[in-house]
Design a protein around this motif. Sequence first.
Motif, PDB file in Angstrom:
ATOM      1  N   TYR A   1       0.838  -1.196   0.000  1.00 63.23           N
ATOM      2  CA  TYR A   1       0.000   0.000   0.000  1.00 63.23           C
ATOM      3  C   TYR A   1       0.878   1.253   0.000  1.00 63.23           C
TER       4      TYR A   1
ATOM      5  N   TYR B   1       0.336   5.242   1.280  1.00 58.64           N
ATOM      6  CA  TYR B   1      -0.487   6.222   1.972  1.00 58.64           C
ATOM      7  C   TYR B   1       0.265   7.551   1.966  1.00 58.64           C
TER       8      TYR B   1
ATOM      9  N   LEU C   1      -5.235   6.528   1.864  1.00 59.09           N
ATOM     10  CA  LEU C   1      -4.751   5.527   0.924  1.00 59.09           C
ATOM     11  C   LEU C   1      -4.675   6.110  -0.483  1.00 59.09           C
TER      12      LEU C   1
ATOM     13  N   TYR D   1      -3.058   0.678  -3.916  1.00 58.54           N
ATOM     14  CA  TYR D   1      -2.599  -0.548  -3.279  1.00 58.54           C
ATOM     15  C   TYR D   1      -2.413  -1.634  -4.332  1.00 58.54           C
TER      16      TYR D   1
ATOM     17  N   LYS E   1      -6.944   1.645  -7.212  1.00 56.16           N
ATOM     18  CA  LYS E   1      -6.903   2.996  -6.688  1.00 56.16           C
ATOM     19  C   LYS E   1      -7.424   3.046  -5.274  1.00 56.16           C
ATOM     20  N   GLY E   2      -6.892   4.015  -4.535  1.00 53.65           N
ATOM     21  CA  GLY E   2      -7.401   4.312  -3.215  1.00 53.65           C
ATOM     22  C   GLY E   2      -8.186   5.604  -3.210  1.00 53.65           C
TER      23      GLY E   2
ATOM     24  N   PHE F   1       3.964   6.997   3.081  1.00 53.54           N
ATOM     25  CA  PHE F   1       4.266   5.754   3.776  1.00 53.54           C
ATOM     26  C   PHE F   1       3.858   4.558   2.925  1.00 53.54           C
TER      27      PHE F   1
ATOM     28  N   ALA G   1      -1.013  -4.950   9.375  1.00 48.50           N
ATOM     29  CA  ALA G   1      -0.269  -4.099   8.458  1.00 48.50           C
ATOM     30  C   ALA G   1       0.984  -3.574   9.135  1.00 48.50           C
TER      31      ALA G   1
ATOM     32  N   PHE H   1       4.347  -0.830   8.537  1.00 50.31           N
ATOM     33  CA  PHE H   1       4.658   0.381   7.799  1.00 50.31           C
ATOM     34  C   PHE H   1       6.162   0.625   7.701  1.00 50.31           C
TER      35      PHE H   1
END
Lengths: 117, 114
Positions: B33, B35, B45, B48, B57-58, B90, B103, B105
């Motif tokens: 992902y 962000y 987001l 992803y 798409k986010g 991120f 998740a 990061f």
Amino acid sequence: KQEVTQIPAALSVPEGENLVLNCSFTDSAIYNLQWFRQDPGKGLTSLLLIQSSQREQTSGRLNASLDKSSGRSTLYIAASQPGDSATYLCAVLRGPYSGGGADGLTFGKGTHLIIQP
Amino acid sequence: DAGITQSPRHKVTETGTPVTLRCHQTENHRYMYWYRQDPGHGLRLIHYSYGVKDTDKGEVSDGYSVSRSKTEDFLLTLESATSSQTSVYFCAISESELLNTEAFFGQGTRLTVV
């Protein structure tokens, strides 16, 4: 659209106190809820993950609860320490097969926590 | 710590130039992902990926594209950077959509568009 709210936005308490951070979400069709910690200028550190079928998770002095039907989660920090000072973020993951739209986590804006020595 | 490396960590670029950010993972996780984090908006987001060459798409995908040619690498490209894309970016990974959905990061990339 899922919305996540965290209250309070900021909190300052003396060292040693027990405290509760709150997180609410508008759509109960979640797969899990995750609490993170973020230190200034750093990435996110995962603290606790609660699956939608679970009620709570514990790790050391941290306890997170989940009430999916009411759209609420709390993060309980016992015997707070200055090292706990950080921003705490709550995030929910959309349930699988719940329809179209963006995947990934939806985040609250965080609670900025300061523990006074 | 999960093996996630973002590069570069800091970048200053001029409006209108293309920029590519890289996320590299050593965990062999399926999901990756991107962000962005902005004051007042929190983390949102962008795009992803759920597998090699599989992306979607986010919430805030306009102006961004992504590519994933290998499991371990997820690239985010700003085709023509704008000042509104100044942000901290991120990368995150997770293993599965049904199991092990925790998740993790990366440390972030601070991008400034001048």
